[in-house]
Design a protein around this motif. Structure first.
Motif, PDB file in Angstrom:
ATOM      1  N   GLU A 127      26.796  38.288  26.267  1.00 39.14           N
ATOM      2  CA  GLU A 127      26.909  38.985  24.989  1.00 39.14           C
ATOM      3  C   GLU A 127      27.842  40.185  25.163  1.00 39.14           C
ATOM      4  N   PRO A 128      28.766  40.405  24.228  1.00 37.98           N
ATOM      5  CA  PRO A 128      29.687  41.547  24.363  1.00 37.98           C
ATOM      6  C   PRO A 128      28.915  42.855  24.479  1.00 37.98           C
ATOM      7  N   ASP A 129      29.230  43.613  25.523  1.00 38.79           N
ATOM      8  CA  ASP A 129      28.540  44.889  25.721  1.00 38.79           C
ATOM      9  C   ASP A 129      29.472  45.970  26.239  1.00 38.79           C
ATOM     10  N   GLY A 130      30.773  45.708  26.173  1.00 36.41           N
ATOM     11  CA  GLY A 130      31.726  46.719  26.591  1.00 36.41           C
ATOM     12  C   GLY A 130      32.128  46.656  28.046  1.00 36.41           C
ATOM     13  N   ARG A 131      31.476  45.809  28.845  1.00 33.96           N
ATOM     14  CA  ARG A 131      31.792  45.786  30.270  1.00 33.96           C
ATOM     15  C   ARG A 131      33.191  45.248  30.553  1.00 33.96           C
ATOM     16  N   THR A 132      33.640  44.280  29.767  1.00 34.99           N
ATOM     17  CA  THR A 132      34.975  43.733  30.010  1.00 34.99           C
ATOM     18  C   THR A 132      36.026  44.827  29.896  1.00 34.99           C
ATOM     19  N   ALA A 133      35.986  45.576  28.791  1.00 33.78           N
ATOM     20  CA  ALA A 133      36.957  46.645  28.594  1.00 33.78           C
ATOM     21  C   ALA A 133      36.833  47.695  29.693  1.00 33.78           C
ATOM     22  N   GLN A 134      35.601  48.030  30.075  1.00 37.60           N
ATOM     23  CA  GLN A 134      35.391  49.028  31.120  1.00 37.60           C
ATOM     24  C   GLN A 134      35.994  48.570  32.444  1.00 37.60           C
ATOM     25  N   MET A 135      35.717  47.328  32.834  1.00 34.86           N
ATOM     26  CA  MET A 135      36.185  46.829  34.124  1.00 34.86           C
ATOM     27  C   MET A 135      37.697  46.606  34.123  1.00 34.86           C
ATOM     28  N   LEU A 136      38.238  46.142  33.008  1.00 34.68           N
ATOM     29  CA  LEU A 136      39.694  46.022  32.912  1.00 34.68           C
ATOM     30  C   LEU A 136      40.350  47.396  33.053  1.00 34.68           C
ATOM     31  N   GLY A 137      39.777  48.384  32.394  1.00 32.12           N
ATOM     32  CA  GLY A 137      40.312  49.740  32.501  1.00 32.12           C
ATOM     33  C   GLY A 137      40.261  50.251  33.931  1.00 32.12           C
ATOM     34  N   GLU A 138      39.160  49.970  34.638  1.00 40.14           N
ATOM     35  CA  GLU A 138      39.053  50.374  36.032  1.00 40.14           C
ATOM     36  C   GLU A 138      40.134  49.704  36.875  1.00 40.14           C
ATOM     37  N   ALA A 139      40.322  48.388  36.663  1.00 42.22           N
ATOM     38  CA  ALA A 139      41.314  47.647  37.446  1.00 42.22           C
ATOM     39  C   ALA A 139      42.718  48.198  37.221  1.00 42.22           C
ATOM     40  N   ILE A 140      43.047  48.486  35.965  1.00 39.38           N
ATOM     41  CA  ILE A 140      44.379  49.026  35.650  1.00 39.38           C
ATOM     42  C   ILE A 140      44.545  50.411  36.274  1.00 39.38           C
ATOM     43  N   ALA A 170      42.893  36.135  30.384  1.00 40.23           N
ATOM     44  CA  ALA A 170      42.749  37.434  29.727  1.00 40.23           C
ATOM     45  C   ALA A 170      42.921  38.563  30.743  1.00 40.23           C
ATOM     46  N   TRP A 171      42.334  38.416  31.928  1.00 43.04           N
ATOM     47  CA  TRP A 171      42.507  39.419  32.974  1.00 43.04           C
ATOM     48  C   TRP A 171      43.963  39.486  33.418  1.00 43.04           C
ATOM     49  N   ALA A 172      44.586  38.323  33.627  1.00 44.45           N
ATOM     50  CA  ALA A 172      45.980  38.310  34.077  1.00 44.45           C
ATOM     51  C   ALA A 172      46.886  38.989  33.058  1.00 44.45           C
ATOM     52  N   ARG A 173      46.660  38.722  31.778  1.00 45.88           N
ATOM     53  CA  ARG A 173      47.485  39.320  30.728  1.00 45.88           C
ATOM     54  C   ARG A 173      47.247  40.818  30.622  1.00 45.88           C
ATOM     55  N   ALA A 174      45.980  41.234  30.591  1.00 45.14           N
ATOM     56  CA  ALA A 174      45.663  42.641  30.397  1.00 45.14           C
ATOM     57  C   ALA A 174      46.170  43.506  31.552  1.00 45.14           C
ATOM     58  N   CYS A 175      46.099  42.962  32.777  1.00 47.40           N
ATOM     59  CA  CYS A 175      46.482  43.742  33.956  1.00 47.40           C
ATOM     60  C   CYS A 175      47.900  43.456  34.425  1.00 47.40           C
ATOM     61  N   ASN A 176      48.561  42.478  33.796  1.00 40.96           N
ATOM     62  CA  ASN A 176      49.885  42.048  34.255  1.00 40.96           C
ATOM     63  C   ASN A 176      49.858  41.798  35.758  1.00 40.96           C
ATOM     64  N   ALA A 177      48.824  41.075  36.201  1.00 42.49           N
ATOM     65  CA  ALA A 177      48.599  40.867  37.627  1.00 42.49           C
ATOM     66  C   ALA A 177      48.295  39.407  37.925  1.00 42.49           C
ATOM     67  N   PRO A 178      48.707  38.923  39.097  1.00 44.54           N
ATOM     68  CA  PRO A 178      48.237  37.606  39.533  1.00 44.54           C
ATOM     69  C   PRO A 178      46.733  37.657  39.755  1.00 44.54           C
ATOM     70  N   VAL A 179      46.032  36.616  39.348  1.00 45.42           N
ATOM     71  CA  VAL A 179      44.594  36.513  39.576  1.00 45.42           C
ATOM     72  C   VAL A 179      44.358  35.290  40.461  1.00 45.42           C
ATOM     73  N   LEU A 180      43.916  35.518  41.672  1.00 47.76           N
ATOM     74  CA  LEU A 180      43.678  34.437  42.624  1.00 47.76           C
ATOM     75  C   LEU A 180      42.196  34.111  42.653  1.00 47.76           C
ATOM     76  N   VAL A 181      41.868  32.814  42.544  1.00 50.09           N
ATOM     77  CA  VAL A 181      40.482  32.366  42.562  1.00 50.09           C
ATOM     78  C   VAL A 181      40.268  31.450  43.756  1.00 50.09           C
ATOM     79  N   ALA A 182      39.274  31.779  44.600  1.00 45.99           N
ATOM     80  CA  ALA A 182      38.905  30.943  45.740  1.00 45.99           C
ATOM     81  C   ALA A 182      37.525  30.357  45.466  1.00 45.99           C
ATOM     82  N   ALA A 183      37.444  29.017  45.436  1.00 49.00           N
ATOM     83  CA  ALA A 183      36.209  28.350  45.034  1.00 49.00           C
ATOM     84  C   ALA A 183      35.805  27.286  46.043  1.00 49.00           C
ATOM     85  N   ILE A 184      34.668  26.658  45.795  1.00 53.73           N
ATOM     86  CA  ILE A 184      34.151  25.566  46.614  1.00 53.73           C
ATOM     87  C   ILE A 184      34.814  24.268  46.165  1.00 53.73           C
TER      88      ILE A 184
END
Length: 251
Positions: A127-140, A170-184
């Motif tokens: 549920e939207p609670d503001g964490r996305t914007a907060q964490m994106l802001g921290e990353a930037i 959305a993260w890649a666009r907002a931060c103009n950054a490569p987003v690398l995902v390592a999975a199983i």
């Protein structure tokens, strides 16, 4: 601690001129059952620091106990130096751990990255609670950008569906950054309930997400990303190399 296997994989990464090796969420401190007890944080640190020093930096982690509190952590180790751990911020479903409170940036040599763990990057699932914007802001604020990728370790599933790709882009666009995902790579026999059905953990989909020149870039292609292998990804160019692990299968 599977020190020998970690060393073999780092040697393989070095042979392909990699600067950083990223292991999926939970490796090597995986908790396989509700009865299993994670290692103490200090013991986990000591085990990682005991690994032979290696020129390739690596990100490992999993569940640990900080005093009497369970945490889900990622660690960066390079040449025997263990950096400050990152603690997962966002619980997934009924996951039990004490969330972290801040993002951080790891630096070594001329490199820098910002780590996330699984659901951290997919707050929109909740549920939207503001964490996305907060964490994106921290990353930037920490310097996320073309020269400071965001690294996501996960044990998640369906990484090449909109369930994941929408928030990753959305993260890649907002931060103009490569987003690398390592999975199983493989899918689990054990399943979990979500929505109206059951799903398996894992299932591949590792890769790099970026928006370049206004266009979404994802590499490797989905069909090339699900086999057990080491994927060597280039943050400067949308290209990758799949390195089979056959040579290590019986090591």
């Amino acid at each position: 601690m599977p020190a020998e296997r970690i060393g073999q994989l780092l040697d393989l990464a070095a042979a392909h001129r990699a600067d950083l090796a990223v292991f999926p969420e939970g490796y090597p401190f995986i908790v396989s059952s509700e009865e299993a007890v994670p290692p103490r944080l200090e013991q986990a640190k000591a085990d990682l620091e005991a690994l032979p020093a290696h020129p390739v930096a690596c990100i490992l982690g999993g569940y640990v106990m900080e005093r009497d509190t369970p945490r889900n952590a990622s660690f960066l180790i390079h040449q025997g130096h263990l950096h400050e751990p990152y603690f997962k911020r966002v619980r997934w479903q009924d996951e039990q751990f004490e969330p972290g409170t801040a993002l951080l940036r790891w630096r070594w040599n001329d490199h820098q990255v910002i780590p996330l763990i699984c659901a951290d990057v997919c707050v929109p699932w909740n549920e939207p609670d503001g964490r996305t914007a907060q964490m994106l802001g921290e990353a930037i604020a920490l310097g996320a950008g073309p020269a400071c990728p965001i690294i996501v370790s996960t044990f998640g599933a369906d990484l090449r569906t909109s369930y994941w790709t929408a928030p990753l882009r959305a993260w890649a666009r907002a931060c103009n950054a490569p987003v690398l995902v390592a999975a199983i790579a493989g899918a689990s026999c054990r399943q979990f309930d979500e929505g109206d059905g059951e799903r398996a953990y894992g299932g591949g989909g590792s890769g790099m997400y970026w928006v370049e020149g206004g266009r979404d870039r994802v590499w490797p292609k989905a069909a090339d990303s699900v086999d057990p292998a080491m994927y060597v990804l280039d943050t400067d160019h949308p290209q990758s190399l799949r390195v089979p692990l056959d040579a290590l299968a019986h090591a």
